[in-house]
Design a protein around this motif. Structure first.
Motif, PDB file in Angstrom:
ATOM      1  N   PRO A  16      47.990  41.919  54.084  1.00  9.20           N
ATOM      2  CA  PRO A  16      47.682  41.971  55.514  1.00  9.20           C
ATOM      3  C   PRO A  16      46.501  41.125  55.953  1.00  9.20           C
ATOM      4  N   ASP A  17      45.511  40.958  55.088  1.00  8.06           N
ATOM      5  CA  ASP A  17      44.319  40.234  55.509  1.00  8.06           C
ATOM      6  C   ASP A  17      43.506  39.865  54.281  1.00  8.06           C
ATOM      7  N   GLU A  18      42.319  39.345  54.517  1.00  2.00           N
ATOM      8  CA  GLU A  18      41.523  38.801  53.426  1.00  2.00           C
ATOM      9  C   GLU A  18      40.989  39.869  52.473  1.00  2.00           C
ATOM     10  N   ARG A  19      41.137  41.144  52.807  1.00  2.00           N
ATOM     11  CA  ARG A  19      40.635  42.175  51.896  1.00  2.00           C
ATOM     12  C   ARG A  19      41.268  42.064  50.514  1.00  2.00           C
ATOM     13  N   VAL A  20      42.509  41.632  50.445  1.00  2.90           N
ATOM     14  CA  VAL A  20      43.216  41.535  49.164  1.00  2.90           C
ATOM     15  C   VAL A  20      43.941  40.199  49.082  1.00  2.90           C
ATOM     16  N   GLU A  21      43.282  39.148  49.516  1.00  4.02           N
ATOM     17  CA  GLU A  21      43.942  37.862  49.698  1.00  4.02           C
ATOM     18  C   GLU A  21      44.426  37.225  48.403  1.00  4.02           C
ATOM     19  N   ARG A 126      35.373  38.549  34.021  1.00  5.63           N
ATOM     20  CA  ARG A 126      35.330  40.015  34.009  1.00  5.63           C
ATOM     21  C   ARG A 126      35.346  40.572  35.430  1.00  5.63           C
ATOM     22  N   LEU A 127      34.582  39.949  36.308  1.00  2.67           N
ATOM     23  CA  LEU A 127      34.540  40.401  37.695  1.00  2.67           C
ATOM     24  C   LEU A 127      35.861  40.132  38.417  1.00  2.67           C
ATOM     25  N   LEU A 128      36.467  38.981  38.168  1.00  2.19           N
ATOM     26  CA  LEU A 128      37.702  38.628  38.877  1.00  2.19           C
ATOM     27  C   LEU A 128      38.897  39.429  38.384  1.00  2.19           C
ATOM     28  N   VAL A 129      38.938  39.729  37.084  1.00  2.00           N
ATOM     29  CA  VAL A 129      40.010  40.605  36.592  1.00  2.00           C
ATOM     30  C   VAL A 129      39.888  41.981  37.239  1.00  2.00           C
ATOM     31  N   ALA A 130      38.656  42.489  37.329  1.00  2.00           N
ATOM     32  CA  ALA A 130      38.452  43.776  38.006  1.00  2.00           C
ATOM     33  C   ALA A 130      38.889  43.692  39.467  1.00  2.00           C
ATOM     34  N   ALA A 131      38.597  42.563  40.120  1.00  2.00           N
ATOM     35  CA  ALA A 131      39.003  42.384  41.517  1.00  2.00           C
ATOM     36  C   ALA A 131      40.515  42.459  41.658  1.00  2.00           C
ATOM     37  N   LEU A 132      41.238  41.792  40.778  1.00  2.00           N
ATOM     38  CA  LEU A 132      42.705  41.787  40.864  1.00  2.00           C
ATOM     39  C   LEU A 132      43.292  43.160  40.576  1.00  2.00           C
ATOM     40  N   ILE A 133      42.698  43.895  39.651  1.00  2.00           N
ATOM     41  CA  ILE A 133      43.172  45.261  39.394  1.00  2.00           C
ATOM     42  C   ILE A 133      42.972  46.124  40.634  1.00  2.00           C
ATOM     43  N   GLU A 134      41.827  45.976  41.291  1.00  2.00           N
ATOM     44  CA  GLU A 134      41.577  46.742  42.521  1.00  2.00           C
ATOM     45  C   GLU A 134      42.541  46.324  43.621  1.00  2.00           C
ATOM     46  N   ARG A 136      45.625  45.135  43.301  1.00  2.00           N
ATOM     47  CA  ARG A 136      46.946  45.711  43.046  1.00  2.00           C
ATOM     48  C   ARG A 136      46.936  47.220  43.252  1.00  2.00           C
ATOM     49  N   SER A 137      45.821  47.858  42.928  1.00  2.00           N
ATOM     50  CA  SER A 137      45.704  49.291  43.207  1.00  2.00           C
ATOM     51  C   SER A 137      45.821  49.549  44.700  1.00  2.00           C
ATOM     52  N   TRP A 138      45.206  48.674  45.522  1.00  2.00           N
ATOM     53  CA  TRP A 138      45.355  48.814  46.975  1.00  2.00           C
ATOM     54  C   TRP A 138      46.834  48.849  47.339  1.00  2.00           C
ATOM     55  N   SER A 166      39.820  52.055  50.189  1.00  2.00           N
ATOM     56  CA  SER A 166      38.671  51.926  49.299  1.00  2.00           C
ATOM     57  C   SER A 166      38.908  50.853  48.249  1.00  2.00           C
ATOM     58  N   GLU A 167      40.127  50.792  47.705  1.00  2.00           N
ATOM     59  CA  GLU A 167      40.431  49.798  46.677  1.00  2.00           C
ATOM     60  C   GLU A 167      40.298  48.386  47.240  1.00  2.00           C
ATOM     61  N   ALA A 168      40.724  48.181  48.473  1.00  2.00           N
ATOM     62  CA  ALA A 168      40.578  46.866  49.095  1.00  2.00           C
ATOM     63  C   ALA A 168      39.107  46.484  49.209  1.00  2.00           C
ATOM     64  N   GLY A 169      38.273  47.449  49.549  1.00  2.00           N
ATOM     65  CA  GLY A 169      36.841  47.184  49.615  1.00  2.00           C
ATOM     66  C   GLY A 169      36.260  46.837  48.257  1.00  2.00           C
TER      67      GLY A 169
END
Length: 212
Positions: A16-21, A126-134, A136-138, A166-169
């Motif tokens: 939907p937007d840049e939160r999970v782009e 490490r940070l970007l893998v965590a970002a992608l997991i979050e 997909r959780s969104w 929260s996951e998107a954040g």
């Protein structure tokens, strides 16, 4: 984030937007039915996912004590993930369900196997893998929340819709930390590379009653 190159898959309009782009594809159809078909297993897996997210945040904090902003944000994120764990377990207990045994996470394992070694590149990955997991959780929690509401379980559906936000954040927190903590690294180029891996994993994994 730069547009995907010509040889990269275009992002689906479900984002939907840049939160999970960073997400490139949606979960293939049918996951919601599988998740609802064994909601006990799905929620138990979600509880373990929240547990592992909290532990991962604390591990990042422990490994980088001199990075003040990272320490602050990982401490805050760990508290949020523990609160979510407590909430999920509370919803399970109200249904008379115990926590099931944790199972290996092939999704997270495939992404973790792509991480580079130490230094700025290792921290970035490490940070970007965590970002992608979050991210997909969104998507998965959003899908689950909508499916629950459609099935008449409005309270649990609203709970999952709130968690999805929260996951998107959390996704944004990790991407912003990678930008701030990894100077000299092409953070967004690397995020695009890892997002392609993530899309391939999601496309290949069978549907199971779990969040990832």
């Amino acid at each position: 984030m730069s547009p995907p190159a010509a040889d990269q898959p275009a992002r689906d309009p479900f984002v939907p937007d840049e939160r999970v782009e960073a997400l490139l594809i949606a979960t293939p159809p049918g996951w919601e039915e599988v998740a609802l078909g064994n909601l006990h297993a799905t929620m138990s897996d979600h509880a373990h996912a929240e547990k592992k997210a909290a532990l991962s945040a604390l591990s990042l904090l422990n490994a980088n004590p001199a990075r003040d902003e990272l320490v602050y944000k990982m401490g805050k994120l760990a508290r949020e993930e523990i609160r979510h764990l407590d909430q999920v377990i509370g919803h399970m207990r109200r249904r008379g369900w115990s926590l099931l045994a944790d199972r290996p996470d092939r999704f997270a394992g495939a992404l973790l196997s792509e991480r580079r070694g130490g230094g700025a590149e290792g921290l970035c990955d490490r940070l970007l893998v965590a970002a992608l997991i979050e991210a997909r959780s969104w998507e998965r929690l959003n899908l689950l929340g909508r499916a629950l509401r459609s099935a008449g379980d409005v309270e649990l559906g609203e709970f999952y819709g709130e968690l999805a936000r929260s996951e998107a954040g959390h996704y944004r927190v990790f991407v912003e930390l990678a930008d701030a903590e990894c100077p000299g690294v092409d953070v967004h180029g690397r995020l695009s590379e890892l997002a392609q891996v993530e899309a391939g994993v999601i496309a290949d994994l069978p549907h199971e009653p779990r969040i990832h």
